[in-house]
Scaffold this active site. Structure first.
Site, PDB file in Angstrom:
ATOM      1  N   SER A   1      -3.537   6.636  -6.532  1.00 37.72           N
ATOM      2  CA  SER A   1      -4.894   6.213  -6.902  1.00 37.72           C
ATOM      3  C   SER A   1      -5.043   6.268  -8.422  1.00 37.72           C
ATOM      4  O   SER A   1      -4.897   7.338  -9.028  1.00 37.72           O
ATOM      5  CB  SER A   1      -5.915   7.147  -6.260  1.00 37.72           C
ATOM      6  OG  SER A   1      -7.142   7.012  -6.935  1.00 37.72           O
TER       7      SER A   1
ATOM      8  N   HIS B   1      -3.543   2.014  -5.455  1.00 37.96           N
ATOM      9  CA  HIS B   1      -4.890   2.192  -4.895  1.00 37.96           C
ATOM     10  C   HIS B   1      -5.917   2.140  -6.030  1.00 37.96           C
ATOM     11  O   HIS B   1      -5.855   2.916  -6.979  1.00 37.96           O
ATOM     12  CB  HIS B   1      -4.949   3.523  -4.151  1.00 37.96           C
ATOM     13  CG  HIS B   1      -6.221   3.764  -3.407  1.00 37.96           C
ATOM     14  ND1 HIS B   1      -6.488   3.189  -2.180  1.00 37.96           N
ATOM     15  CD2 HIS B   1      -7.312   4.507  -3.716  1.00 37.96           C
ATOM     16  CE1 HIS B   1      -7.678   3.582  -1.755  1.00 37.96           C
ATOM     17  NE2 HIS B   1      -8.209   4.385  -2.676  1.00 37.96           N
TER      18      HIS B   1
ATOM     19  N   ASP C   1      -9.791   2.397  -7.007  1.00 40.34           N
ATOM     20  CA  ASP C   1     -11.096   2.901  -6.543  1.00 40.34           C
ATOM     21  C   ASP C   1     -12.227   2.286  -7.336  1.00 40.34           C
ATOM     22  O   ASP C   1     -12.365   2.525  -8.534  1.00 40.34           O
ATOM     23  CB  ASP C   1     -11.134   4.424  -6.693  1.00 40.34           C
ATOM     24  CG  ASP C   1     -10.294   5.114  -5.633  1.00 40.34           C
ATOM     25  OD1 ASP C   1     -10.503   4.839  -4.439  1.00 40.34           O
ATOM     26  OD2 ASP C   1      -9.415   5.923  -6.002  1.00 40.34           O
TER      27      ASP C   1
ATOM     28  N   MET D   1     -16.213   2.082  -7.775  1.00 43.82           N
ATOM     29  CA  MET D   1     -17.451   2.823  -7.443  1.00 43.82           C
ATOM     30  C   MET D   1     -18.619   2.263  -8.243  1.00 43.82           C
ATOM     31  O   MET D   1     -18.469   1.964  -9.435  1.00 43.82           O
ATOM     32  CB  MET D   1     -17.270   4.306  -7.792  1.00 43.82           C
ATOM     33  CG  MET D   1     -16.060   4.951  -7.131  1.00 43.82           C
ATOM     34  SD  MET D   1     -16.002   6.713  -7.473  1.00 43.82           S
ATOM     35  CE  MET D   1     -14.380   7.125  -6.778  1.00 43.82           C
TER      36      MET D   1
ATOM     37  N   HIS E   1     -10.235  -0.343  -2.946  1.00 43.44           N
ATOM     38  CA  HIS E   1     -11.164   0.459  -2.146  1.00 43.44           C
ATOM     39  C   HIS E   1     -12.562   0.339  -2.755  1.00 43.44           C
ATOM     40  O   HIS E   1     -12.844   0.939  -3.789  1.00 43.44           O
ATOM     41  CB  HIS E   1     -10.646   1.915  -2.163  1.00 43.44           C
ATOM     42  CG  HIS E   1     -11.483   2.883  -1.404  1.00 43.44           C
ATOM     43  ND1 HIS E   1     -11.294   4.251  -1.499  1.00 43.44           N
ATOM     44  CD2 HIS E   1     -12.510   2.712  -0.516  1.00 43.44           C
ATOM     45  CE1 HIS E   1     -12.167   4.868  -0.723  1.00 43.44           C
ATOM     46  NE2 HIS E   1     -12.924   3.966  -0.121  1.00 43.44           N
TER      47      HIS E   1
ATOM     48  N   MET F   1     -16.083   1.266  -2.962  1.00 45.38           N
ATOM     49  CA  MET F   1     -17.134   2.232  -2.614  1.00 45.38           C
ATOM     50  C   MET F   1     -18.418   1.749  -3.277  1.00 45.38           C
ATOM     51  O   MET F   1     -18.890   2.298  -4.269  1.00 45.38           O
ATOM     52  CB  MET F   1     -16.725   3.624  -3.119  1.00 45.38           C
ATOM     53  CG  MET F   1     -15.630   4.252  -2.277  1.00 45.38           C
ATOM     54  SD  MET F   1     -14.782   5.586  -3.115  1.00 45.38           S
ATOM     55  CE  MET F   1     -13.583   4.646  -4.051  1.00 45.38           C
TER      56      MET F   1
ATOM     57  N   MET G   1     -11.431   8.567   5.199  1.00 45.43           N
ATOM     58  CA  MET G   1     -11.671   9.438   4.047  1.00 45.43           C
ATOM     59  C   MET G   1     -11.472  10.890   4.477  1.00 45.43           C
ATOM     60  O   MET G   1     -12.085  11.344   5.444  1.00 45.43           O
ATOM     61  CB  MET G   1     -13.098   9.250   3.508  1.00 45.43           C
ATOM     62  CG  MET G   1     -13.358   7.924   2.835  1.00 45.43           C
ATOM     63  SD  MET G   1     -12.191   7.464   1.525  1.00 45.43           S
ATOM     64  CE  MET G   1     -12.369   8.821   0.360  1.00 45.43           C
TER      65      MET G   1
ATOM     66  N   GLY H   1      -9.332  14.753  -6.838  1.00 41.74           N
ATOM     67  CA  GLY H   1      -9.070  16.177  -6.996  1.00 41.74           C
ATOM     68  C   GLY H   1      -9.821  17.109  -6.064  1.00 41.74           C
ATOM     69  O   GLY H   1      -9.901  18.307  -6.319  1.00 41.74           O
TER      70      GLY H   1
ATOM     71  N   ASP I   1      -7.150   9.104   2.554  1.00 38.85           N
ATOM     72  CA  ASP I   1      -7.524   9.147   1.135  1.00 38.85           C
ATOM     73  C   ASP I   1      -8.338  10.401   0.843  1.00 38.85           C
ATOM     74  O   ASP I   1      -9.430  10.578   1.382  1.00 38.85           O
ATOM     75  CB  ASP I   1      -8.351   7.882   0.833  1.00 38.85           C
ATOM     76  CG  ASP I   1      -8.689   7.725  -0.634  1.00 38.85           C
ATOM     77  OD1 ASP I   1      -8.218   8.532  -1.460  1.00 38.85           O
ATOM     78  OD2 ASP I   1      -9.427   6.763  -0.951  1.00 38.85           O
TER      79      ASP I   1
HETATM   80  C1  DX5 Z   1     -12.166   9.344  -3.779  1.00 43.77           C
HETATM   81  C2  DX5 Z   1     -11.211   8.203  -3.933  1.00 43.77           C
HETATM   82  C3  DX5 Z   1      -9.794   8.591  -3.857  1.00 43.77           C
HETATM   83  C4  DX5 Z   1      -9.351   9.596  -4.887  1.00 43.77           C
HETATM   84  C5  DX5 Z   1      -8.237  10.386  -4.293  1.00 43.77           C
HETATM   85  O1  DX5 Z   1     -13.441   8.866  -3.579  1.00 43.77           O
HETATM   86  O2  DX5 Z   1     -11.433   7.215  -2.943  1.00 43.77           O
HETATM   87  O3  DX5 Z   1      -8.937   7.477  -3.838  1.00 43.77           O
HETATM   88  O4  DX5 Z   1      -8.925   9.010  -6.076  1.00 43.77           O
HETATM   89  O5  DX5 Z   1      -7.849  11.331  -5.214  1.00 43.77           O
HETATM   90  P1  DX5 Z   1      -7.113  12.684  -4.823  1.00 43.77           P
HETATM   91  O6  DX5 Z   1      -5.785  12.337  -4.264  1.00 43.77           O
HETATM   92  O7  DX5 Z   1      -7.029  13.385  -6.142  1.00 43.77           O
HETATM   93  O8  DX5 Z   1      -7.988  13.416  -3.831  1.00 43.77           O
HETATM   94 ZN    ZN Z   2      -9.879   5.635  -2.647  1.00 45.76          ZN
END
Ligand code: DX5
Ligand code: ZN
Length: 217
Positions: free
Chosen positions: A9, A34, A36, A38, A67, A69, A138, A146, A176
């Site tokens: 990610s 990946h 993300d 948002m 992804h 969100m 999720m 993290g 994820d």
């Molecule tokens: C969280 C994201 C993830 C995130 C995962 O909302 O969708 O993709 O980056 O990160 P780690 O592996 O650090 O939990």
């Molecule tokens: Zn994600």
């Protein structure tokens, strides 16, 4: 067992050197990237938009696992498709998610996935499963990298896996959130074949080894 797909990610990458960080994980054996997205509304954080995806597309042939969100994927998904996304995953909890919408995404030539937050049960996506390429479970509350893995999501993965197998659906399970060398084997055993991992991979001193540790156990 199916081949395991590791998808770093970029949320945990250095945003000032995204191109270099992507090259690093690609050379280190990552399968997908990946991304993300948002919107500061669906989740309490803001990240990147389609313009960044478009710029990155010029530098790599990696499979872009996008992804979204965001509250209104209907309004924005096409921008990501045009920018070069290969898979577009939208959230069941977003506005207006229907079978027709999934079909529309697939008809554009990209793969389509649905993600569900920890509180959303599998029963809410049963009608979509026959046409989905992927379900993203999720294993943390979406919004930030993290965070610790939620162990109780393993049952959900198992439940989904048994429904997919029973009905012979052509749909893969991705996880994820909090994925590392300890949690990856549990997810794979439960039925996941695609593993997103941010913090674990990007904070590692040895990225090739970190990626391998998610596949060979
Ligand atoms: C969280 C994201 C993830 C995130 C995962 O909302 O969708 O993709 O980056 O990160 P780690 O592996 O650090 O939990
Ligand atoms: Zn994600």
């Amino acid at each position: 067992m199916n081949r395991i797909i590791v998808a770093p990610s970029i949320l945990s990458a250095d945003f000032a050197s995204l191109k270099d960080d992507i090259e690093k994980v690609e050379k280190a054996g990552a399968d997908w990237l990946h991304i993300d997205v948002m919107d500061g509304h669906f989740v309490p954080n803001l990240t990147i938009g389609a313009m960044v995806v478009k710029s990155l597309r010029k530098y790599t042939k990696m499979f872009f696992d996008t992804h979204l969100m965001i509250s209104d994927p209907k309004k924005y998904w096409k921008d990501f498709q045009k920018a070069g996304a290969n898979l577009i995953t939208i959230h069941k909890e977003s506005n207006d998610i229907s079978k027709a919408f999934i079909q529309e995404i697939k008809a554009s030539g990209v793969k389509a996935g649905i993600s569900i937050k920890p509180q959303t049960p599998i029963s809410q996506i049963l009608n979509l499963l026959p046409i989905l390429d992927l379900v993203l479970i999720m294993t943390v509350e979406p919004g930030f990298g993290g965070q610790p893995f939620m162990e109780d999501m393993l049952e959900k993965i198992k439940e989904l896996n048994s429904i997919i197998n029973k009905n012979k659906y052509n749909c893969i399970i991705e996880v994820d959130g909090g994925i590392n060398a300890q949690t990856a084997p549990k997810c794979v055993q439960a039925g996941a074949t695609a593993l997103v991992s941010g913090n674990y991979i990007f904070s590692s001193q040895n990225i090739p080894e970190a990626i391998q540790s998610l596949k060979n156990f």
